[in-house]
Design an enzyme around this catalytic site. Structure first.
Site, short mmCIF file in Angstrom:
data_model
loop_
_atom_site.label_atom_id
_atom_site.label_comp_id
_atom_site.label_asym_id
_atom_site.label_seq_id
_atom_site.Cartn_x
_atom_site.Cartn_y
_atom_site.Cartn_z
N ARG A 126 0.85 -1.20 0.00
CA ARG A 126 0.00 0.00 0.00
C ARG A 126 0.88 1.24 0.00
NH1 ARG A 126 -5.26 -1.68 1.90
NH2 ARG A 126 -5.51 -3.72 0.89
N GLU A 151 0.75 4.18 0.94
CA GLU A 151 0.16 5.19 1.81
C GLU A 151 1.26 5.96 2.53
OE1 GLU A 151 -4.07 3.36 3.19
OE2 GLU A 151 -2.30 2.38 4.04
N ARG A 184 -0.21 2.23 13.09
CA ARG A 184 -0.78 0.98 12.56
C ARG A 184 -0.63 0.82 11.06
NH1 ARG A 184 -7.40 1.67 12.68
NH2 ARG A 184 -7.55 3.32 11.10
N HIS A 185 0.04 1.74 10.39
CA HIS A 185 0.17 1.66 8.94
C HIS A 185 1.59 1.29 8.51
CE1 HIS A 185 -3.62 4.04 8.93
NE2 HIS A 185 -3.82 3.38 7.80
N GLU A 199 -9.52 -1.38 13.16
CA GLU A 199 -9.88 -2.33 12.10
C GLU A 199 -8.73 -3.26 11.78
OE1 GLU A 199 -9.24 -3.37 7.98
OE2 GLU A 199 -8.95 -1.23 8.37
N SER A 202 -11.12 -6.30 6.42
CA SER A 202 -12.13 -5.68 5.56
C SER A 202 -12.57 -6.72 4.53
CB SER A 202 -11.55 -4.46 4.84
OG SER A 202 -12.56 -3.78 4.13
N ARG A 237 -1.50 -6.57 12.26
CA ARG A 237 -2.49 -5.88 13.10
C ARG A 237 -3.10 -6.81 14.14
NH1 ARG A 237 -5.96 -1.18 9.98
NH2 ARG A 237 -4.17 -0.06 9.11
#
Length: 546
Positions: free
Chosen positions: A318, A320, A326-327, A469, A472, A520
């Site tokens: 990802r 991001e 948490r990323h 979360e 998903s 996670r």
């Protein structure tokens, strides 16, 4: 008779008279000088004999009768294979006292006691045992003891010794009822230079650093990650990654038992699997390619190929530009996809059973590792229900509004609202784990099935641990025309996903699934504060090494 005795006495005195070079008797002063020289010569001869005796004794003492039993070994190039058995420390205990064994281990600490003894703490992974080398007149020389005392911490050694029962339990080691009396000691790989930090400090409970009289140096996360290989050696990290391996094993075991098959999908793909800008574009010869944001397209295509139930454990990328707790830009995904018969809640039922199986398995099979982590990073025991709580999105919004959070019906959850929702759910339902179903359609990917009864919502869901979360998923659109329609609404060019769409033109079962972030799950279960602690070599926008 008397006359003869007198004559003998006079003769003796005459014989004792010392004459000089001219034949004349020496004076008293000359006689005294001569006597001093004689005494000096006698002392010199005596000292010479003493020095000779000392030299002989020293020569005898320097004979190293242990030289075959210790030293630095040459690099192992697999030149031979002696075939000796090497023991694991976890298999050594007091019941084996008297047995001679070989072990390969690291020197965690050493403690010399004078010049005739040295104590060691040897380590294999997270298991430790005490060892000691003691001088004697026949097998352990002083040279061997001196060599032992100079072995650097973290060096790898090969040890032969006899298992012995200590007078008292060795509380500083994991093997407390046994120790190794060393008879042979070889360094096979020497730790060179200064170590990046003290492993003992890196293993201390967080509370130790908060004490007013603390004399320790806290090892921060950045230092740990810069020296990750060394950081792995702490007993806590050993436990964390055994727990991580345990989650993967439990994931596989459960799904295998439910008729799922493990698959392996491409990570270099021709179109962004999740759409949007959070994708890594790479040059692929004379065209562009992307690093997979998930195995989404391929696991669906496999279901269309009648595999029906599949799962994968693999890397997810990802792009991001995020620095949160948490990323990460690369993480391990635990994905599954399955065809269902009547309703996508059949998928939720599988996920429900899966997570309860994992949580229960961690408690039963990894209790010792959880306790090790808890000692350094105390955390509240993770709470979950035998039947996982399911909430609909609109009910979660209502609960948040009741507690002062302002948000619209179709607004997406922010990190802050997720945490608030987790807090409220914990207070009301006494669980750290729950499902949230029926997300707004606008915040989900184009391949998500719309809810036929509630316009604006979708047949999609997220799962949460401690208010954040970790999964998903959704029912997927399995009709090609509807898929093209939804792709256009998300400004995704149908031609860019043609191979994916075409998979549904030859008949496709209703199906769905989800993607779990492995790190996670571990991070929130252990409540470790930062996801980088549970990634072997974490990747984020600023970290590409080591």
């Amino acid at each position: 008779m008397a006359e003869n005795a007198a004559i003998a006495e006079v003769t003796k005195k005459v014989e004792e008279v010392v004459l000089d070079e001219h034949g004349q008797p020496l004076s008293k002063n000359a006689l005294k000088k001569l006597e001093k020289e004689k005494l000096k010569k006698e002392r010199a001869e005596k000292d010479a004999l003493a020095r000779a005796a000392q030299a002989a004794a020293k020569a005898s003492a320097t004979v190293d009768y242990s030289k075959e039993f210790y030293g630095k070994q040459a690099i192992n190039q697999s030149a031979d294979r002696p075939g000796r058995k090497h023991e694991r420390l976890t298999d050594i205990n007091a019941s084996r006292a008297g047995e001679k064994v070989w072990i390969r281990a690291r020197v965690q600490t050493s403690r010399p006691t004078g010049n005739k003894m040295c104590f060691f703490q040897f380590r294999q992974s997270s298991a430790t045992i005490q060892g000691l080398v003691v001088f004697n007149d026949t097998t352990i020389s002083k040279q061997m003891v001196k060599f032992a005392q100079n072995i650097t911490s973290e060096s790898i050694v090969l040890v032969e010794g006899t298992i012995a029962k200590p007078l008292e339990p060795v509380k500083s080691c994991t093997v407390q009822d046994a120790e190794i009396t060393i008879s042979q000691l070889f360094v096979t790989s020497e730790a060179q230079g200064r170590l990046p930090f003290n492993l003992e400090d890196a293993s201390r409970p967080e509370a130790d650093f908060e004490r007013e009289d603390a004399q320790f140096s806290k090892v921060n996360l950045h230092t740990r990650l810069e020296n990750r290989v060394f950081d792995f050696r702490t007993i806590t990290n050993q436990a964390i990654f055994r727990v991580q391996a345990g989650v993967c094993k439990l994931f596989r075991d459960f799904l295998d038992s439910k008729g799922f098959m493990e698959i392996h999908t491409p990570k270099i793909i021709g179109a962004a699997s999740e759409g949007g800008a959070n994708v890594f574009k790479v040059k692929y010869f004379d065209t562009d390619a992307y690093l997979a944001q998930s195995p989404q397209f391929y696991k669906q295509m496999v279901v269309c190929g009648d595999f029906e139930r599949v799962y994968e454990v693999g890397s997810v990328f990802r792009a991001e530009n995020s620095f949160t707790h948490r990323h990460m830009t690369e993480f391990m995904g635990l994905d599954l996809e399955m065809a269902f018969e009547e309703h996508y809640h059949e998928i939720l039922d599988v996920f429900d059973e899966l997570f309860v199986y994992i949580f229960k398995g961690l408690e039963e099979q990894y209790a010792a590792d959880l306790e090790i982590v808890h000692r350094q990073y105390p955390f509240e025991k993770f709470q979950y229900l035998p039947k996982t709580l399911r909430l609909e999105y609109k009910d979660a919004v209502a609960l948040l509004r009741e507690n002062g959070v302002e948000m619209g019906d179709f607004d997406d959850l922010s990190t802050e609202t997720e945490r608030k929702l987790g807090q409220l759910v914990k207070e009301k339902y006494h669980t750290d784990f729950f499902m949230l179903d029926k997300f707004p359609l606008a915040v989900r990917p184009f391949y998500t099935m719309p809810d036929p009864k509630n316009p604006g919502y979708s047949n999609s869901y997220d799962f949460f641990m401690r208010g954040e979360e970790i999964l998903s998923g959704a029912q997927r659109i399995h009709d090609a025309e509807l898929l093209i329609e939804r792709a256009k609404e998300h400004e995704v060019d149908p031609e860019s996903v043609k191979h994916y769409v075409d998979a549904f033109r030859m008949g496709a079962p209703p199906h769905g699934g989800g993607g779990i972030g492995l790190e996670r799950v571990i991070f929130f279960y252990l409540n470790l504060g930062n996801i980088r602690r549970v990634s072997l070599f974490p990747r984020d926008p600023k970290r590409l090494f080591p």
